[in-house]
Design a protein around this motif. Structure first.
Motif, PDB file in Angstrom:
ATOM      1  N   ALA A 183       2.330  -8.466  -4.443  1.00 19.87           N
ATOM      2  CA  ALA A 183       1.951  -7.864  -3.153  1.00 19.87           C
ATOM      3  C   ALA A 183       2.947  -8.227  -2.061  1.00 19.87           C
ATOM      4  O   ALA A 183       3.537  -9.317  -2.059  1.00 19.87           O
ATOM      5  CB  ALA A 183       0.555  -8.325  -2.757  1.00 19.87           C
ATOM      6  N   ARG A 224       2.795  -6.449   4.385  1.00 21.49           N
ATOM      7  CA  ARG A 224       1.781  -5.393   4.448  1.00 21.49           C
ATOM      8  C   ARG A 224       0.390  -5.987   4.636  1.00 21.49           C
ATOM      9  O   ARG A 224      -0.409  -5.457   5.406  1.00 21.49           O
ATOM     10  CB  ARG A 224       1.811  -4.524   3.182  1.00 21.49           C
ATOM     11  CG  ARG A 224       0.692  -3.465   3.204  1.00 21.49           C
ATOM     12  CD  ARG A 224       0.740  -2.489   2.074  1.00 21.49           C
ATOM     13  NE  ARG A 224      -0.423  -1.587   2.148  1.00 21.49           N
ATOM     14  CZ  ARG A 224      -0.508  -0.527   2.974  1.00 21.49           C
ATOM     15  NH1 ARG A 224       0.506  -0.236   3.789  1.00 21.49           N
ATOM     16  NH2 ARG A 224      -1.599   0.226   2.991  1.00 21.49           N
ATOM     17  N   LEU A 225       0.091  -7.073   3.914  1.00 23.25           N
ATOM     18  CA  LEU A 225      -1.220  -7.717   4.078  1.00 23.25           C
ATOM     19  C   LEU A 225      -1.423  -8.155   5.519  1.00 23.25           C
ATOM     20  O   LEU A 225      -2.491  -7.936   6.103  1.00 23.25           O
ATOM     21  CB  LEU A 225      -1.328  -8.920   3.137  1.00 23.25           C
ATOM     22  CG  LEU A 225      -2.639  -9.714   3.249  1.00 23.25           C
ATOM     23  CD1 LEU A 225      -3.839  -8.844   2.875  1.00 23.25           C
ATOM     24  CD2 LEU A 225      -2.586 -10.966   2.378  1.00 23.25           C
ATOM     25  N   LYS A 258      -2.159  -5.077   7.688  1.00 23.05           N
ATOM     26  CA  LYS A 258      -3.506  -4.534   7.507  1.00 23.05           C
ATOM     27  C   LYS A 258      -4.572  -5.449   8.114  1.00 23.05           C
ATOM     28  O   LYS A 258      -5.562  -4.958   8.679  1.00 23.05           O
ATOM     29  CB  LYS A 258      -3.797  -4.310   6.013  1.00 23.05           C
ATOM     30  CG  LYS A 258      -2.865  -3.313   5.336  1.00 23.05           C
ATOM     31  CD  LYS A 258      -2.850  -1.965   6.028  1.00 23.05           C
ATOM     32  CE  LYS A 258      -4.169  -1.232   5.943  1.00 23.05           C
ATOM     33  NZ  LYS A 258      -4.106   0.137   6.526  1.00 23.05           N
ATOM     34  N   TYR A 318      -5.641  -4.157   1.679  1.00 23.14           N
ATOM     35  CA  TYR A 318      -4.228  -3.939   1.361  1.00 23.14           C
ATOM     36  C   TYR A 318      -3.991  -2.505   0.905  1.00 23.14           C
ATOM     37  O   TYR A 318      -3.002  -1.858   1.304  1.00 23.14           O
ATOM     38  CB  TYR A 318      -3.807  -4.923   0.275  1.00 23.14           C
ATOM     39  CG  TYR A 318      -2.343  -4.877  -0.090  1.00 23.14           C
ATOM     40  CD1 TYR A 318      -1.441  -5.755   0.496  1.00 23.14           C
ATOM     41  CD2 TYR A 318      -1.857  -3.974  -1.049  1.00 23.14           C
ATOM     42  CE1 TYR A 318      -0.086  -5.734   0.149  1.00 23.14           C
ATOM     43  CE2 TYR A 318      -0.520  -3.942  -1.397  1.00 23.14           C
ATOM     44  CZ  TYR A 318       0.366  -4.824  -0.785  1.00 23.14           C
ATOM     45  OH  TYR A 318       1.707  -4.794  -1.125  1.00 23.14           O
TER      46      TYR A 318
END
Length: 300
Positions: free
Chosen positions: A233, A237-238, A241, A287
């Motif tokens: 991952a 991005r996590l 979000k 995510y």
């Protein structure tokens, strides 16, 4: 109470202004004072006739005895607690491992707080009280600080990670950089390693820079588990979000899933991994939101 124990010599209170309570025993070759505490007196007693009652005492732990022997320092050995029963037999209430270690070292006496005439039920109750006190003697934060000051490598490694993120362990006001969830930090480091703890702190500090609930234990542990379960991952991005929501909302979603799994029962430490995995699933859903390609696959 101690008539038989002290050769029928009636005790006389020491006439001084000390805050401690002492009892003077005359009539022996060498008269002496003994300290009195809560119905027991401090004595030096022989080790050879001490017994352990399996009705309330746990089995002897050989590793614990060996650890005491290997690190033995007479000056730091705490007094054990003993009861002299009505039949004259002496039973250890607290300190069976210390006594066993000192026997292994071929010592013949030990300092003891001595009760006289307690029943087996009273011995068991006293054992419970002392065991509870011993386990709660040092709060987790105090234990952390003492080990850190002592130079413990594990706690020093944790502290270096905390320092890197400008946070510290301890209670603080809302929005502060203090993490009250000491157990969670230690747990993450032990279960997943320093790199995961470092990454979890980075994600939370970036995603919730001023959120007063960002350092709650469920969020810390579940972010760490997400990083472990989904190494592919993108943490950027996590972070992006999670920035769109609140820490307390994510925690509420984690709680709701755990209620569904456990029916509202309190989650025990040995279920921690399962709880964290359910929290990682909540983070996976955040995510994947509005993501068409490279979506994270649910772990089953």
């Amino acid at each position: 109470m101690f008539k038989n124990l002290y050769r029928n010599n009636p005790p006389v209170m020491r006439p001084d202004k000390s805050d401690d309570e002492w009892t003077y025993f005359a009539g022996e070759k060498n008269p002496y004072f003994v300290k009195v505490k809560g119905g027991s007196v401090m004595r030096i007693i022989p080790l050879n006739d001490l017994e352990v009652d399996p009705a309330y005492q746990p089995p002897m732990n050989a590793r614990r005895v060996k650890a005491i022997v290997d690190n033995f320092n007479y000056d730091y050995v705490q007094a054990i607690t003993v009861n002299i029963r009505a039949d004259g037999r002496r039973f250890i209430i607290d300190g069976q491992h210390r006594a066993a270690a000192m026997r292994s070292l071929e010592l013949s006496t030990i300092n003891a707080w001595v009760f006289q005439g307690l029943t087996v039920a009273q011995e068991a109750n006293q054992f419970h009280i002392l065991a509870t006190q011993r386990r709660s003697h040092l709060p987790t934060l105090a234990l952390y600080q003492s080990r850190l000051t002592a130079g413990d490598e594990e706690y020093q490694a944790i502290q270096m990670i905390l320092d890197r993120h400008g946070v510290r362990l301890g209670k603080g006001g809302k929005g502060s950089n203090s993490i009250a969830a000491v157990n969670a930090v230690i747990y993450i480091h032990r279960a997943h390693g320093g790199n995961i703890l470092d990454a979890a702190l980075e994600v939370i500090s970036q995603a919730f820079p001023k959120d007063p609930n960002r350092w709650k234990a469920p969020l810390l542990e579940c972010v760490a588990m997400f990083i472990v379960q989904f190494p592919e991952a993108s943490l950027d991005r996590l972070i992006k979000k999670l920035t769109d929501t609140l820490a307390i909302k994510v925690i509420a979603e984690i709680d709701q899933m755990n209620v569904a799994l456990y029916g509202g029962r309190r989650i025990r430490d040995n279920q921690r991994g399962t709880r964290d995995a359910s929290g990682a699933e909540i983070l996976r859903q955040h995510y994947n939101s509005n993501l068409r390609n490279n979506r994270l696959v649910k772990i089953t």
